[in-house]
Design a protein around this motif. Structure first.
Motif, PDB file in Angstrom:
ATOM      1  N   MET A  90      -6.035   4.672 -11.411  1.00  0.00           N
ATOM      2  CA  MET A  90      -4.952   4.080 -10.634  1.00  0.00           C
ATOM      3  C   MET A  90      -4.582   4.987  -9.468  1.00  0.00           C
ATOM      4  SD  MET A  90      -3.078   1.383 -10.304  1.00  0.00           S
ATOM      5  CE  MET A  90      -1.542   0.853  -9.503  1.00  0.00           C
ATOM      6  N   ASP A  91      -4.600   6.294  -9.686  1.00  0.00           N
ATOM      7  CA  ASP A  91      -4.350   7.236  -8.587  1.00  0.00           C
ATOM      8  C   ASP A  91      -5.368   7.007  -7.475  1.00  0.00           C
ATOM      9  OD1 ASP A  91      -2.574   8.240 -10.436  1.00  0.00           O
ATOM     10  OD2 ASP A  91      -3.278  10.311 -10.306  1.00  0.00           O
ATOM     11  N   TRP A  92      -6.623   6.911  -7.862  1.00  0.00           N
ATOM     12  CA  TRP A  92      -7.711   6.730  -6.900  1.00  0.00           C
ATOM     13  C   TRP A  92      -7.561   5.403  -6.171  1.00  0.00           C
ATOM     14  CZ3 TRP A  92     -12.055   3.514  -6.269  1.00  0.00           C
ATOM     15  CH2 TRP A  92     -13.063   4.020  -5.446  1.00  0.00           C
ATOM     16  N   LEU A  93      -7.177   4.359  -6.908  1.00  0.00           N
ATOM     17  CA  LEU A  93      -7.001   3.033  -6.304  1.00  0.00           C
ATOM     18  C   LEU A  93      -5.897   3.070  -5.244  1.00  0.00           C
ATOM     19  CD1 LEU A  93      -6.901  -0.341  -8.253  1.00  0.00           C
ATOM     20  CD2 LEU A  93      -5.409   0.093  -6.319  1.00  0.00           C
ATOM     21  N   VAL A  94      -4.777   3.691  -5.565  1.00  0.00           N
ATOM     22  CA  VAL A  94      -3.663   3.755  -4.612  1.00  0.00           C
ATOM     23  C   VAL A  94      -4.080   4.511  -3.354  1.00  0.00           C
ATOM     24  CG1 VAL A  94      -1.352   4.703  -4.212  1.00  0.00           C
ATOM     25  CG2 VAL A  94      -1.868   3.531  -6.363  1.00  0.00           C
ATOM     26  N   GLU A  95      -4.766   5.634  -3.530  1.00  0.00           N
ATOM     27  CA  GLU A  95      -5.195   6.435  -2.379  1.00  0.00           C
ATOM     28  C   GLU A  95      -6.129   5.639  -1.472  1.00  0.00           C
ATOM     29  OE1 GLU A  95      -6.527  10.894  -2.250  1.00  0.00           O
ATOM     30  OE2 GLU A  95      -8.294   9.658  -2.708  1.00  0.00           O
ATOM     31  N   LYS A  96      -7.161   5.055  -2.058  1.00  0.00           N
ATOM     32  CA  LYS A  96      -8.165   4.351  -1.252  1.00  0.00           C
ATOM     33  C   LYS A  96      -7.612   3.050  -0.674  1.00  0.00           C
ATOM     34  CE  LYS A  96     -10.796   7.701  -2.141  1.00  0.00           C
ATOM     35  NZ  LYS A  96     -10.808   8.810  -1.151  1.00  0.00           N
ATOM     36  N   ALA A  97      -6.756   2.368  -1.413  1.00  0.00           N
ATOM     37  CA  ALA A  97      -6.146   1.143  -0.888  1.00  0.00           C
ATOM     38  C   ALA A  97      -5.280   1.462   0.327  1.00  0.00           C
ATOM     39  CB  ALA A  97      -5.311   0.459  -1.967  1.00  0.00           C
ATOM     40  N   THR A  98      -4.569   2.579   0.282  1.00  0.00           N
ATOM     41  CA  THR A  98      -3.766   2.995   1.439  1.00  0.00           C
ATOM     42  C   THR A  98      -4.663   3.263   2.638  1.00  0.00           C
ATOM     43  OG1 THR A  98      -2.080   3.955  -0.009  1.00  0.00           O
ATOM     44  CG2 THR A  98      -2.112   4.695   2.277  1.00  0.00           C
ATOM     45  N   GLU A  99      -5.757   3.958   2.431  1.00  0.00           N
ATOM     46  CA  GLU A  99      -6.687   4.239   3.520  1.00  0.00           C
ATOM     47  C   GLU A  99      -7.245   2.948   4.122  1.00  0.00           C
ATOM     48  OE1 GLU A  99      -9.731   6.903   2.229  1.00  0.00           O
ATOM     49  OE2 GLU A  99      -8.314   8.373   1.456  1.00  0.00           O
ATOM     50  N   LEU A 100      -7.472   1.946   3.274  1.00  0.00           N
ATOM     51  CA  LEU A 100      -8.041   0.681   3.742  1.00  0.00           C
ATOM     52  C   LEU A 100      -7.009  -0.228   4.397  1.00  0.00           C
ATOM     53  CD1 LEU A 100     -10.459  -0.105   0.770  1.00  0.00           C
ATOM     54  CD2 LEU A 100     -11.127   0.415   3.122  1.00  0.00           C
ATOM     55  N   GLY A 101      -5.715   0.117   4.282  1.00  0.00           N
ATOM     56  CA  GLY A 101      -4.694  -0.642   4.992  1.00  0.00           C
ATOM     57  C   GLY A 101      -3.843  -1.564   4.160  1.00  0.00           C
ATOM     58  N   VAL A 102      -3.778  -1.371   2.837  1.00  0.00           N
ATOM     59  CA  VAL A 102      -2.973  -2.247   1.993  1.00  0.00           C
ATOM     60  C   VAL A 102      -1.517  -2.262   2.466  1.00  0.00           C
ATOM     61  CG1 VAL A 102      -2.272  -0.526   0.260  1.00  0.00           C
ATOM     62  CG2 VAL A 102      -2.611  -2.909  -0.423  1.00  0.00           C
ATOM     63  N   ALA A 103      -0.873  -3.433   2.383  1.00  0.00           N
ATOM     64  CA  ALA A 103       0.525  -3.564   2.793  1.00  0.00           C
ATOM     65  C   ALA A 103       1.481  -3.140   1.685  1.00  0.00           C
ATOM     66  CB  ALA A 103       0.813  -4.995   3.217  1.00  0.00           C
ATOM     67  N   SER A 104       1.151  -3.461   0.438  1.00  0.00           N
ATOM     68  CA  SER A 104       1.948  -3.033  -0.703  1.00  0.00           C
ATOM     69  C   SER A 104       1.112  -3.177  -1.961  1.00  0.00           C
ATOM     70  CB  SER A 104       3.240  -3.848  -0.830  1.00  0.00           C
ATOM     71  OG  SER A 104       2.967  -5.178  -1.253  1.00  0.00           O
ATOM     72  N   ILE A 105       1.573  -2.514  -3.024  1.00  0.00           N
ATOM     73  CA  ILE A 105       0.853  -2.538  -4.303  1.00  0.00           C
ATOM     74  C   ILE A 105       1.841  -2.866  -5.413  1.00  0.00           C
ATOM     75  CG2 ILE A 105      -0.490  -1.187  -5.959  1.00  0.00           C
ATOM     76  CD1 ILE A 105      -1.442   0.529  -3.599  1.00  0.00           C
ATOM     77  N   HIS A 106       1.480  -3.834  -6.233  1.00  0.00           N
ATOM     78  CA  HIS A 106       2.279  -4.226  -7.399  1.00  0.00           C
ATOM     79  C   HIS A 106       1.525  -3.806  -8.662  1.00  0.00           C
ATOM     80  CE1 HIS A 106       4.981  -7.065  -5.137  1.00  0.00           C
ATOM     81  NE2 HIS A 106       3.947  -7.062  -4.332  1.00  0.00           N
TER      82      HIS A 106
END
Length: 245
Positions: A90-106
């Motif tokens: 989950m840590d890795w997902l949050v980091e990479k999703a932020t780099e890819l431009g995610v608007a928010s994470i639930h």
């Protein structure tokens, strides 16, 4: 690129401020000195030039300079709702999703999810993931930090009236699910304007009842191809497809 630091306090030209503790430690680790330049952002848009004025034992004072209206956001706001993968994934997902431009994470607690969080432990994890998102923005150049929402059970989240994105997708392995790539490549400007929400399961995927409930709430079942991807890979692959067009 000059070192970048996130400041929770609103920034303004010619203001002098003390960097947050984490940013101050980072400046010291980098062995920066008074007179060195850096870049600041507060999440409200754009970024600011800054100059180190004073280095204390644990405090770093910075003078804020000129503002630049630079944005590096994706053309479409994509929100990820994810059944939390276990361990450090989950840590890795949050980091990479932020780099890819995610608007928010639930982060969601789902039927097949291994990670079960509640109360103070859930809030500590959320704060940890939010800090990861901040660090990823500092590294990748984003000036807007995606919000990591509180951990919620799937049943509570799916009932939330705040899910207002124009397009809703649930990643599915069911026969007959259309390719998400098609939706991404044929998105109109109006569709991009209103964004999208992607629902993705944990290890083992969403439960059958959860997937049926999502479809009943307007989430279109979509596939990423013939291979079965890990939970964190699937969410990021969907995000990359939808933010790159």
């Amino acid at each position: 690129m000059r070192p970048r630091f996130y400041c929770i306090a609103p920034l303004a030209a010619q203001r002098t401020l003390a960097l947050p503790a984490g940013a101050a430690r980072h400046v010291q680790v980098l062995r920066m000195q008074p007179g060195d330049g850096l870049t600041l952002f507060d999440g409200s848009g754009g970024e600011w030039d800054g100059t180190i004025e004073r280095m204390g034992r644990s405090e770093v004072t910075v003078r804020v300079g000129q503002h630049s209206a630079i944005e590096r956001e994706a053309p479409r706001a994509v929100h990820l709702a994810v059944g939390m993968p276990a361990n450090e994934r989950m840590d890795w997902l949050v980091e990479k999703a932020t780099e890819l431009g995610v608007a928010s994470i639930h982060p969601l607690i789902t039927a097949h999810g291994v990670l079960r969080l509640a109360g103070e432990r859930a809030e500590k994890k959320r704060a940890h993931w939010q800090a990861i998102a901040v660090s990823a923005c500092e590294q990748c150049g984003r000036n807007r930090v995606p919000l990591v929402h509180p951990v919620r059970p799937f049943a509570t989240w799916i009932d939330a009236p705040s899910i207002e994105e124009a397009e809703r997708f649930v990643l599915s392995l069911a026969d007959g699910a259309h390719a998400l790539r098609t939706d991404a490549s044929h998105a109109s400007d109006a569709t991009k304007l209103h964004g999208a929400c992607v629902l993705s399961g944990p290890e083992g995927g969403l439960g059958a009842a959860e997937e049926r409930e999502a479809i009943a709430r307007g989430f279109a079942p979509r596939t990423l191809g013939p291979r079965v991807l890990r939970a964190e890979t699937a969410a990021l692959a969907a995000l990359a497809l939808l933010t790159s067009t």
